[in-house]
Write a protein that holds these residues in place. Structure first.
Motif, short mmCIF file in Angstrom:
data_model
loop_
_atom_site.label_atom_id
_atom_site.label_comp_id
_atom_site.label_asym_id
_atom_site.label_seq_id
_atom_site.Cartn_x
_atom_site.Cartn_y
_atom_site.Cartn_z
N LYS A 173 1.12 4.26 -3.18
CA LYS A 173 0.56 5.59 -2.97
C LYS A 173 0.98 6.56 -4.08
CE LYS A 173 0.89 7.40 1.11
NZ LYS A 173 1.32 7.73 2.49
N LYS A 174 2.25 6.57 -4.44
CA LYS A 174 2.73 7.48 -5.48
C LYS A 174 2.05 7.17 -6.82
CE LYS A 174 6.81 9.41 -7.77
NZ LYS A 174 5.97 10.03 -8.75
N GLN A 205 -4.90 0.67 -10.03
CA GLN A 205 -4.43 1.00 -8.69
C GLN A 205 -5.40 0.49 -7.62
OE1 GLN A 205 -1.33 2.10 -8.16
NE2 GLN A 205 -1.29 1.79 -10.38
N ASN A 262 -4.28 -2.49 -4.98
CA ASN A 262 -4.42 -2.32 -3.54
C ASN A 262 -5.36 -3.36 -2.95
OD1 ASN A 262 -3.04 0.11 -2.13
ND2 ASN A 262 -3.54 0.85 -4.18
N LEU A 310 -0.88 5.86 -7.24
CA LEU A 310 -2.27 6.29 -7.12
C LEU A 310 -2.39 7.80 -7.35
CD1 LEU A 310 -5.20 5.57 -6.49
CD2 LEU A 310 -4.64 5.76 -4.06
N VAL A 311 -1.49 8.55 -6.75
CA VAL A 311 -1.50 10.01 -6.94
C VAL A 311 -1.21 10.36 -8.40
CG1 VAL A 311 -0.26 12.15 -6.36
CG2 VAL A 311 -0.91 10.55 -4.54
N HIS A 318 0.83 -1.21 0.00
CA HIS A 318 0.00 0.00 0.00
C HIS A 318 0.86 1.27 0.00
CE1 HIS A 318 -3.62 -2.29 0.40
NE2 HIS A 318 -3.25 -2.81 1.55
N GLN A 319 1.95 1.25 0.74
CA GLN A 319 2.81 2.44 0.81
C GLN A 319 3.47 2.75 -0.54
OE1 GLN A 319 3.28 4.77 3.21
NE2 GLN A 319 1.58 3.73 4.22
#
Length: 143
Positions: free
Chosen positions: A45-46, A77, A81, A48-49, A41-42
């Motif tokens: 994140k990039k 994404q 996740n 996803l953004v 998940h971490q």
């Protein structure tokens, strides 16, 4: 032609959400892709953004062809996740779908219930916010 577990995967053939879920599961499997397997998940994140921004750019540019592609990247994404969460035993894609459909039904009592129909978009939004506030109060009381 690409085959995995006896099934052939081909570009430019008809695909559906079930096959997307299957392909992502394969990519994250021991015989899948090293990069995909390394994600959590971490690290996602990039991505996803970035993908969200690309969707917004396509909308701003009124570029439907690119918007279709970027929405697919954004969907990936969500699916990635969901697969990470499934592997941890937290939840899966179907639970995400269940939750959002339940929410849409609950927050549209004027469509799926017996609440009088709003006559304007603003009235509909006010009703949505009212239902959301009631949900929040119930959640807060459970904590």
């Amino acid at each position: 032609m690409r085959e995995y577990n006896g099934k052939t995967y081909l570009e430019n053939t008809k695909h559906d959400i079930d096959e997307l879920l299957e392909v992502v599961e394969i990519l994250r499997s021991p015989n899948g892709c090293e990069w995909d397997r390394a994600q959590d998940h971490q690290t996602l994140k990039k991505c996803l953004v970035d993908e969200s921004q690309e969707v917004l750019d396509a909308i701003d540019n009124k570029d439907d062809i690119n918007l279709c592609e970027e929405l697919g990247d954004l969907l990936l994404q969500v699916v990635m996740n969901a697969q990470v969460a499934k592997e941890r035993g937290a939840f899966d894609f179907n639970q995400i779908v269940q939750g959002i459909v339940d929410k849409l039904i609950r927050r549209h009592p004027h469509v799926f219930g017996d609440v009088p129909r709003p006559t304007t978009p603003e009235e509909s939004l006010k009703l949505w916010k009212s239902v959301k506030e009631k949900e929040k109060a119930i959640k807060d009381n459970k904590r």
